[in-house]
Every structure is written in structure tokens, then in C-alpha cells.
Design an enzyme around this catalytic site. Structure first.
Site, PDB file in Angstrom:
ATOM      1  N   VAL A 134      39.875  27.169  51.113  1.00 55.10           N
ATOM      2  CA  VAL A 134      39.861  26.097  50.120  1.00 55.10           C
ATOM      3  C   VAL A 134      41.273  25.570  49.876  1.00 55.10           C
ATOM      4  CG1 VAL A 134      39.463  25.586  47.675  1.00 55.10           C
ATOM      5  CG2 VAL A 134      37.718  26.808  48.999  1.00 55.10           C
ATOM      6  N   GLU A 135      42.234  26.476  49.788  1.00 56.29           N
ATOM      7  CA  GLU A 135      43.586  26.076  49.424  1.00 56.29           C
ATOM      8  C   GLU A 135      44.297  25.304  50.541  1.00 56.29           C
ATOM      9  OE1 GLU A 135      45.109  26.198  46.647  1.00 56.29           O
ATOM     10  OE2 GLU A 135      43.863  27.531  45.433  1.00 56.29           O
ATOM     11  N   THR A 136      44.228  25.794  51.769  1.00 54.99           N
ATOM     12  CA  THR A 136      45.055  25.202  52.832  1.00 54.99           C
ATOM     13  C   THR A 136      44.337  25.044  54.169  1.00 54.99           C
ATOM     14  OG1 THR A 136      45.923  27.380  53.483  1.00 54.99           O
ATOM     15  CG2 THR A 136      47.150  26.161  51.803  1.00 54.99           C
ATOM     16  N   TYR A 323      35.884  24.952  41.233  1.00 56.13           N
ATOM     17  CA  TYR A 323      36.701  25.618  42.252  1.00 56.13           C
ATOM     18  C   TYR A 323      36.155  27.013  42.513  1.00 56.13           C
ATOM     19  CZ  TYR A 323      40.757  28.028  44.277  1.00 56.13           C
ATOM     20  OH  TYR A 323      41.587  28.779  45.082  1.00 56.13           O
TER      21      TYR A 323
END
Length: 344
Positions: A134-136, A323
Site C-alpha cells: 500500500v505504501e510504496t 487505510y
């Protein structure tokens, strides 16, 4: 001669302002000089605080901050976060076929390391993978902004959250070099100043970053052991319940009333309490398990979810319940493809 005498008589008048400033208002003059020399408002005070707490050179700190640039695009990005979308629009950003398959492939490629770290910290590996997914996008996009620019912009030019970001900028300047992937002025990351595959803020690196392989460095960008262990350690330190559930769908009946939005997602009720309010689980759940109830705008109308301690832990990583649910659902999809069975 008359000109010489006139010059001598004039000398005291020439030097009087300097003497007065030095003896009577020197602190004021110094403060004014310092303020006028600042590249950013509040820089002098920050440099003084960091130098006092670390012994670092004020001149070196000022050189770093003088090189940092205010970026309007960072402020604009802060004012339009993805979490401002409805769940029906937010979920498709992260639960794509490409991201799910890439996550499954990534897990398979690094399974030995992920499983070892997962066992050590009591955190299922698929959640570690989902966080970096999700982040990168599994390290493919760690951010294009200079971290120093981002934190300087938000600390000095974004009043809405300036105290928080000033603290993060101070921490960045205080971190020892072996806690960073490179020199401070070369680091890149998100528009909020987060860096590495797991997008850790400086305070998170300081508190929960892990030197997994014992090489004397915490590298959140180039060392997979450090990256995975830091994410797992963050979860464990925030109260991850090993083997516990994250979220489960709830089915409302006619008497159910939409829940309010809690101040955070720490469980404050129980499953049986929400059942009494008209929300039934669609799978077996321990009636006495502490829970919270979440409502989201889904593609087919309202969605309701029981959320638990581990869901709360994910929201400490990012406050948005969307999230946390996206991380959970991505983790479930990844596990199903790798092992043929969904987790919890």
C-alpha cells in the site's frame, strides 16, 4: 585645522550608537540580526534546540536548512489526501489485480525472510507485505520529494499541523547518520516526509526502526531485513494480538442505527453489544471479544464492519480506517494466492 577639530568633535557621535547597542540593547540587536538571517521563519529557534539537545554545530544545521526549499506542491498535496475519498473510490486504488499479484510474487520471492520475521514478532507476513504494498508498491515508489524540503515546508509553512511536523523535522536533524539511508539532504520520500519502503517518519525510525542484520545501520530503503522487521516491530510494539482477528463484516437488521465515528479505533464495545444494537456477524465471532463498529460508503451502499485490536494497530500506522481495511483486504488476497487460504 578647523576640519580636524570638527572631525574629532564628530567622533563620539559616530561611535555612540554602537556603544548604546552593545551595552544597552545588545540582546535585542542580536535577536534581530539572527531573525533577519533566517532562511525560514522559526529556523533559528529550531537550530538552537537541536544544537542544545545534540551538540551538533549550529552552522552545519543552518547550512542544511538554508538548502531546504518551500514547496507549494507539498502543501497542495496535504490538502487533498486520498483518505478524503469515499471507500467505494478509495478501495480500487489499492485492491487492484496488479497490486495483489505483485504482492503474492513478492511474498514468494522473500518468503523465508518474511516468515522468519513474522514468527519473531508475532505478525503475519502478509500484513508486512501489504503495508509495503500500500505504501510504496513493494518499494517501486518510495517518493520523489526531498525529505528535508517536505518537513521544512510543513514545519514552517503549514500552520494546521506545524507543531507535529516541526517535531519530525527536529527528529530528522537529530537522528544519527546510521539510522538513515544516506545524508539528510539526499533523502527522498513522500510529500509528508516519510521515507523508505514502509514510509516511516523520523520519529518512527527513532522509536521502532530495527537493525535486523546487525550491520550497525537502520536502512529503511535498501535493506529488506531492516524494512520488514521495522514494520513488524512497529505492529508488535503497538499491541498486535498474535493470532487475533483484524476485521469482519457485520449485517445490520431493521432496528440497527448507524454508529458514530469514534475518536480512534481502539475497541470500546464487544461483539455481543453490537449484536444487541442490531448488527449480526456473518461469520463466527467470540461474542465477548472487544470490538468497534465501522460504517463505510461501499459501491452497493453502506458497509458495516466489526473491527478489533489488530485493526486499531494498523490505524496507528495511518489513522484512516479505510487505510486499515485496505491493508487488511490486500493481506487476505495475498495470503490466499500464496497459501491457498485466507487468514484472519
Amino acid at each position: 585645522m578647523d576640519e580636524v577639530l570638527a572631525a574629532r568633535r564628530a567622533r563620539p557621535a559616530r561611535f555612540l550608537p554602537r556603544l548604546s547597542c552593545a551595552s544597552l540593547v545588545f540582546p535585542f540587536c542580536l535577536a534581530a540580526m539572527t531573525a533577519s538571517a533566517q532562511t525560514h521563519p522559526g529556523q533559528a529557534e529550531l537550530v538552537r534546540d537541536v544544537a542544545r539537545d545534540t551538540g551538533k554545530s549550529p552552522a552545519a544545521l543552518n547550512r542544511l536548512l538554508d538548502g531546504a526549499k518551500k514547496q507549494q506542491s507539498i502543501i497542495d498535496a496535504m490538502n487533498r489526501p486520498a483518505e478524503g475519498k469515499a471507500w467505494k473510490d478509495y478501495r480500487p486504488i489499492f485492491l487492484t489485480e496488479e497490486r495483489i499479484q505483485a504482492g503474492a510474487d513478492f511474498y514468494r520471492e522473500h518468503r523465508k525472510l518474511l516468515d522468519t520475521i513474522g514468527r519473531r514478532y508475532g505478525v503475519p507476513p502478509e500484513y508486512i507485505v501489504a503495508i509495503v504494498g500500500v505504501e510504496t508498491f513493494y518499494g517501486r515508489n518510495t517518493g520523489k520529494y526531498k525529505v528535508l524540503d517536505a518537513l521544512t515546508t510543513l514545519a514552517f509553512y503549514y500552520p494546521k499541523r506545524a507543531p507535529f511536523f516541526r517535531g519530525e523535522l527536529k527528529t530528522l536533524l537529530e537522528l544519527p547518520s546510521n539510522h538513515l539511508a544516506g545524508p539528510i539532504d539526499t533523502l527522498t520520500g513522500s510529500y509528508a516526509g516519510a521515507q523508505g519502503w514502509g514510509q516511516f517518519m523520523p520519529s518512527s525510525i527513532r522509536q521502532w526502526g530495527v537493525d535486523y542484520d546487525g550491520d550497525g545501520r537502520i536502512d529503511m530503503k535498501g535493506n529488506l531485513g531492516d524494512i520488514f522487521a521495522s514494520v513488524a516491530n512497529y505492529f508488535a510494539e503497538h499491541g498486535w494480538e498474535t493470532g487475533g482477528p483484524v476485521a469482519a463484516p457485520a449485517q445490520p437488521d431493521r432496528r440497527a442505527k448507524a454508529p458514530g465515528v469514534p475518536k480512534d479505533w481502539h475497541p470500546t464495545g464487544t461483539v455481543e453489544g453490537f449484536v444487541a444494537d442490531g448488527f449480526a456477524p456473518v461469520q463466527h465471532l467470540n461474542p465477548g471479544r472487544p470490538a468497534q463498529l465501522l460504517r463505510l460508503d461501499g459501491p452497493n451502499g453502506d458497509e458495516y464492519w466489526f473491527t478489533f485490536q489488530n485493526f486499531y494497530v494498523i490505524t496507528t500506522y495511518n489513522r484512516s480506517p479505510m487505510y486499515a481495511l485496505a491493508v487488511h483486504q490486500l493481506a487476505q488476497e495475498i495470503r490466499a494466492r500464496v497459501t491457498g487460504s485466507a487468514g484472519r
